[in-house]
Each structure stands twice: as structure tokens, then as C-alpha cells.
Design a protein around this motif. Structure first.
Motif, short mmCIF file in Angstrom:
data_model
loop_
_atom_site.label_atom_id
_atom_site.label_comp_id
_atom_site.label_asym_id
_atom_site.label_seq_id
_atom_site.Cartn_x
_atom_site.Cartn_y
_atom_site.Cartn_z
N GLU A 1 0.83 -1.21 0.00
CA GLU A 1 0.00 0.00 0.00
C GLU A 1 0.87 1.26 0.00
O GLU A 1 0.51 2.27 -0.62
N VAL A 2 1.99 1.22 0.70
CA VAL A 2 2.89 2.37 0.74
C VAL A 2 3.46 2.66 -0.66
O VAL A 2 3.60 3.82 -1.06
N LYS A 3 3.79 1.61 -1.41
CA LYS A 3 4.29 1.80 -2.78
C LYS A 3 3.24 2.52 -3.64
O LYS A 3 3.56 3.43 -4.41
N LEU A 4 1.99 2.08 -3.53
CA LEU A 4 0.91 2.72 -4.28
C LEU A 4 0.72 4.16 -3.81
O LEU A 4 0.49 5.07 -4.62
N TYR A 5 0.83 4.37 -2.53
CA TYR A 5 0.68 5.71 -1.95
C TYR A 5 1.75 6.66 -2.49
O TYR A 5 1.46 7.81 -2.84
N GLU A 6 2.99 6.17 -2.59
CA GLU A 6 4.06 6.99 -3.13
C GLU A 6 3.79 7.37 -4.59
O GLU A 6 4.06 8.51 -5.01
N ALA A 7 3.26 6.43 -5.36
CA ALA A 7 2.93 6.74 -6.76
C ALA A 7 1.85 7.80 -6.84
O ALA A 7 1.90 8.72 -7.68
N LYS A 8 0.86 7.70 -5.95
CA LYS A 8 -0.21 8.71 -5.94
C LYS A 8 0.32 10.08 -5.52
O LYS A 8 -0.10 11.12 -6.05
#
Length: 241
Positions: free
Chosen positions: A52-59
Motif C-alpha cells: 500500500e505504501v508503494k501505491l501511496y508513493e505513486a499517488k
């Protein structure tokens, strides 16, 4: 069978590629993903929170590119998410006595320390889910969590015995302190001292192996002489003693 295996491999590869191509973008916004990261932190799901953190960074990167967020805000929220992720891994590692999870938390914080160590954000407190038996702290700054993960990993390394009986960590730590605990010098010199100690330990065995090798070399002419003596017309006699 080979054709079948090749066909299965090709099919799985196609599914993997097509699955990645057909994957729909996550419709959630940064606030919703951030809320889910907090929920996963409370639930102690250390694997899911990392994804989820990886996706959050992309966002967050999308927000910056769209000029809807400043770079400083992005860095702050990125650090907060990673603190939650690392704290979840550390909490899980302590609870399950899992060395790999504790090490993963330390490595994550060590990477963050390189990126944020000189920033005021590194000392900012982040609210986290607490667990009294493992991590009772309700907030952690980056530096505090780094030191906590470092201490937990060091404690486990001290208890680990190389080959089941050699206290390797304790011995290395003794050598480092013996050389003054200077980061730029002590570890290199400690490794040199350790190499000398190991060399001294294996020296008798190495000498015996060397002597045995020389004795075998001395026997080779005699063995060749016996072989030539009992060889006629290219065939060796089978002698029974």
C-alpha cells in the motif's frame, strides 16, 4: 512432455503480461490510501502495508506532477507512511520473534535515514498503533524508530551463535571496541584481526594438508615405476596379493 512444459510456460507468461496490461488503475485518492495504511498499521499487516505504501508513493508523485501538492508535503507524507510501515514490521517481528521482519524494519529505516536524516522531518513524531507487549510507544519519529529497530536487531544478533556455538557478533564487537570504535577504521581493522585469528586457528590443519600433498608428490615417481613395470602391450597386470 517438453512441448507441454513449453506450452504451459508460454501460457503463464502471456497471462502475466496481459494481466499487467489489463490492470486497472487504483481509483482511490491519496486520502483514502493513507487511511488504509493507518488501518493496516492497526491490524499489524506488515506485508499488505508495504504494498500500500508503494501505491501511496505513486499517488503522491501524481499529486506533485499535477501541482496539487508541494514537494515538501510529499516528503512529509512519504516519511509518515514509511514510519507506519516499518513500525508494523518491527511490531510483527518482535511479537513473532521473527529475525527477518526485524531486519526488514531496520533496513527500511536505515534507507530513510539516508534520505531524511538531515531534514527536520526526521525528528517529527508520527502517531502509530501501539502494542503494549511489543511496542507501547504511541508516536515515533524517524530517528526514534531507527534506534529502536537497530537495538532490536542488535539484541538478536548478540544471541545468534555461528555454527551453533561461536558468539561471532560478540567477538566482532570486542574487536571493534578494541580498536577504538571508530567507524572509518575500526570495522576494517577488526576484519583484518579476525582474518589473522582464523588464519592462526586453521594454520596447523593447513600445514598437515601441505605436508600430505608433498608426500603424495614424492610417491608419484614410485607409482609410475610400478605401473610401467606391470604394464605389457598397453595393458596393466591385475596382481593379487
Amino acid at each position: 512432455m517438453q512441448v507441454l512444459l513449453l506450452a504451459c510456460t508460454a501460457f503463464l507468461g502471456f497471462q502475466l503480461i496481459s494481466g499487467g496490461m489489463n490492470q486497472k488503475p487504483d481509483p482511490r485518492n491519496v486520502q483514502q490510501i493513507r487511511q488504509n495504511i493507518s488501518t493496516l498499521n492497526v491490524q499489524g499487516k506488515d506485508v499488505a502495508i508495504q504494498q500500500e505504501v508503494k501505491l501511496y508513493e505513486a499517488k503522491l508523485d501524481e499529486e506533485v506532477r499535477g501541482k496539487r501538492m508541494t514537494e515538501e508535503t510529499r516528503r512529509q507524507r512519504q516519511l509518515e507512511a514509511h514510519v507506519l510501515s516499518a513500525q508494523t514490521s518491527l511490531r510483527s517481528g518482535i511479537y513473532r520473534n521473527d529475525y527477518n521482519k526485524v531486519n526488514a524494519a531496520y533496513m527500511q529505516m536505515d534507507t530513510l535515514r539516508t534520505r531524511f536524516g538531515t531534514s527536520p522531518l526526521w525528528d517529527s513524531a508520527v502517531p502509530v498503533a501501539f502494542h503494549t507487549p511489543t511496542l507501547p510507544e504511541k508516536t515515533f519519529s524517524g530517528e526514534q524508530l531507527y534506534e529502536k529497530a537497530r537495538a532490536e536487531l542488535s539484541k538478536r544478533n548478540q544471541a545468534f551463535l555461528d555454527l551453533g556455538f561461536i558468539p561471532g557478533y560478540t567477538f566482532i564487537d570486542f574487536l571493534v571496541r578494541l580498536t577504538g570504535s571508530v567507524p572509518a577504521f575500526s570495522y576494517t581493522f577488526a576484519a583484518f584481526l579476525l582474518a589473522l585469528v582464523v588464519r592462526a586457528i586453521v594454520w596447523p590443519l593447513a600445514q598437515k594438508q601441505l605436508m600430505f600433498g608433498r608426500q603424495m608428490m614424492q610417491l608419484q615417481p614410485l607409482m609410475k615405476e610400478l605401473k610401467d613395470k606391470h604394464t605389457k602391450n598397453g595393458q596393466t597386470d591385475n596382481l593379487a596379493y
